[in-house]
Write a protein that holds these residues in place. Structure first.
Motif, PDB file in Angstrom:
ATOM      1  N   SER A  14       0.834  -1.203   0.000  1.00  0.00           N
ATOM      2  CA  SER A  14       0.000   0.000   0.000  1.00  0.00           C
ATOM      3  C   SER A  14       0.868   1.253   0.000  1.00  0.00           C
ATOM      4  O   SER A  14       1.844   1.353   0.744  1.00  0.00           O
ATOM      5  CB  SER A  14      -0.917   0.030   1.218  1.00  0.00           C
ATOM      6  N   ARG A  19      -2.424   5.088   5.219  1.00  0.00           N
ATOM      7  CA  ARG A  19      -2.514   3.632   5.101  1.00  0.00           C
ATOM      8  C   ARG A  19      -2.303   2.928   6.434  1.00  0.00           C
ATOM      9  O   ARG A  19      -1.642   3.450   7.326  1.00  0.00           O
ATOM     10  CB  ARG A  19      -1.497   3.138   4.078  1.00  0.00           C
ATOM     11  N   PHE A  20      -2.855   1.720   6.539  1.00  0.00           N
ATOM     12  CA  PHE A  20      -2.711   0.878   7.716  1.00  0.00           C
ATOM     13  C   PHE A  20      -1.517  -0.073   7.555  1.00  0.00           C
ATOM     14  O   PHE A  20      -1.113  -0.743   8.503  1.00  0.00           O
ATOM     15  CB  PHE A  20      -4.008   0.087   7.946  1.00  0.00           C
ATOM     16  N   VAL A  23       1.387  -0.678  10.199  1.00  0.00           N
ATOM     17  CA  VAL A  23       1.040  -1.435  11.408  1.00  0.00           C
ATOM     18  C   VAL A  23       1.222  -2.927  11.137  1.00  0.00           C
ATOM     19  O   VAL A  23       1.851  -3.648  11.922  1.00  0.00           O
ATOM     20  CB  VAL A  23      -0.405  -1.126  11.865  1.00  0.00           C
ATOM     21  N   ILE A  24       0.682  -3.382  10.025  1.00  0.00           N
ATOM     22  CA  ILE A  24       0.782  -4.803   9.661  1.00  0.00           C
ATOM     23  C   ILE A  24       2.237  -5.183   9.385  1.00  0.00           C
ATOM     24  O   ILE A  24       2.731  -6.211   9.850  1.00  0.00           O
ATOM     25  CB  ILE A  24      -0.095  -5.123   8.429  1.00  0.00           C
ATOM     26  N   PRO A  78      -3.150  -4.910   1.207  1.00  0.00           N
ATOM     27  CA  PRO A  78      -4.561  -4.694   1.516  1.00  0.00           C
ATOM     28  C   PRO A  78      -5.392  -5.209   0.356  1.00  0.00           C
ATOM     29  O   PRO A  78      -4.851  -5.558  -0.700  1.00  0.00           O
ATOM     30  CB  PRO A  78      -4.668  -3.169   1.611  1.00  0.00           C
ATOM     31  N   TYR A 109      -4.826  -7.917   4.540  1.00  0.00           N
ATOM     32  CA  TYR A 109      -5.773  -7.291   5.454  1.00  0.00           C
ATOM     33  C   TYR A 109      -6.819  -6.556   4.630  1.00  0.00           C
ATOM     34  O   TYR A 109      -6.614  -6.246   3.460  1.00  0.00           O
ATOM     35  CB  TYR A 109      -5.066  -6.338   6.426  1.00  0.00           C
ATOM     36  N   ALA A 143      -8.983  -5.282  10.088  1.00  0.00           N
ATOM     37  CA  ALA A 143      -7.708  -5.159  10.801  1.00  0.00           C
ATOM     38  C   ALA A 143      -7.654  -4.007  11.785  1.00  0.00           C
ATOM     39  O   ALA A 143      -7.043  -4.125  12.850  1.00  0.00           O
ATOM     40  CB  ALA A 143      -6.565  -5.039   9.797  1.00  0.00           C
ATOM     41  N   GLY A 144      -8.270  -2.889  11.459  1.00  0.00           N
ATOM     42  CA  GLY A 144      -8.221  -1.740  12.351  1.00  0.00           C
ATOM     43  C   GLY A 144      -8.788  -2.023  13.729  1.00  0.00           C
ATOM     44  O   GLY A 144      -8.400  -1.375  14.713  1.00  0.00           O
ATOM     45  N   ASN A 145      -9.675  -2.994  13.823  1.00  0.00           N
ATOM     46  CA  ASN A 145     -10.271  -3.359  15.105  1.00  0.00           C
ATOM     47  C   ASN A 145      -9.419  -4.334  15.910  1.00  0.00           C
ATOM     48  O   ASN A 145      -9.684  -4.560  17.085  1.00  0.00           O
ATOM     49  CB  ASN A 145     -11.645  -3.999  14.895  1.00  0.00           C
ATOM     50  N   ASP A 149      -3.471   1.041  19.814  1.00  0.00           N
ATOM     51  CA  ASP A 149      -2.802   2.256  19.323  1.00  0.00           C
ATOM     52  C   ASP A 149      -1.289   2.101  19.220  1.00  0.00           C
ATOM     53  O   ASP A 149      -0.635   2.909  18.565  1.00  0.00           O
ATOM     54  CB  ASP A 149      -3.130   3.439  20.239  1.00  0.00           C
ATOM     55  N   GLY A 151       0.082  -0.649  17.947  1.00  0.00           N
ATOM     56  CA  GLY A 151       0.340  -1.631  16.905  1.00  0.00           C
ATOM     57  C   GLY A 151       0.422  -3.059  17.404  1.00  0.00           C
ATOM     58  O   GLY A 151       0.956  -3.927  16.713  1.00  0.00           O
TER      59      GLY A 151
END
Length: 188
Positions: A14, A19-20, A23-24, A78, A109, A143-145, A149, A151
């Protein structure tokens, strides 16, 4: 690098603002770094900027060399509209022999599907490049859930178990295919 150590390139697909993916990618990198035989190289496409790469440029040659030097890959992707990000496709398509006869694993994710539709399409793309995709995956639905905070996963056990299975398969394939490529050039 010992004969049992392999270079694992983690490709962060991504490039979107906000973007998330970091974290991943950070979570997975921590999982991989616990392995004694992994030499980790994180290739973040937001930094590589594949659309700006021009054949023969220093940036292109650096990217190509990093892919060439890898014995295995994990793509962190993603799912965007039932597929994977366009910059990832472009980055993959920039190269060919650098991908051949190497294993590829996936950490995905997204929404309710956890990015698995993107993974299924990527399996087809990598097969065309003569890469071997491994069966095990790590998938994060919504994934955000799942992360706090900092990670960290709220419930790390299932994902850690999946990452362990993925990394065990990648290690086997990475070492076996490197030995095969060393013994005789791939003829694909």
């Amino acid at each position: 690098m010992s004969e049992h150590t392999y270079r694992l390139a983690v490709i962060v697909a991504s490039t979107r603002e906000g973007r998330f993916a970091p974290v991943i990618a950070n979570w997975f990198s921590r999982q991989a770094e616990t392995r004694a035989h992994v030499d980790l190289d994180v290739i973040d496409l937001a930094e590589v900027r594949p659309y700006e790469l021009r054949h023969g440029s220093e940036e292109y040659e650096t990217f190509a060399k990093r892919v060439e030097q890898a014995d295995a890959f994990v793509v962190i992707t993603p799912e965007y509209n039932h597929s994977f990000p366009a910059p990832l496709k472009h980055a993959i398509d920039l190269l060919f022999p650098q991908w051949r006869a190497k294993p590829v694993g996936f950490v995905s994710y997204g929404g309710i599907s956890g990015g698995l539709r993107a993974v299924e399409q990527l399996r087809l793309v990598f097969a065309e490049l003569h890469a071997t995709t491994v069966r095990e995956t790590v998938s994060f639905a919504l994934a955000g859930n799942l992360f706090d905070d900092q990670g960290r996963l709220h419930d790390p056990a299932p994902a850690e178990k999946a990452a362990d299975a993925l990394l065990r398969q990648l290690e086997w394939w990475a070492l076996a295919l490197r030995e095969a490529r060393t013994a005789r050039p791939y003829g694909g």
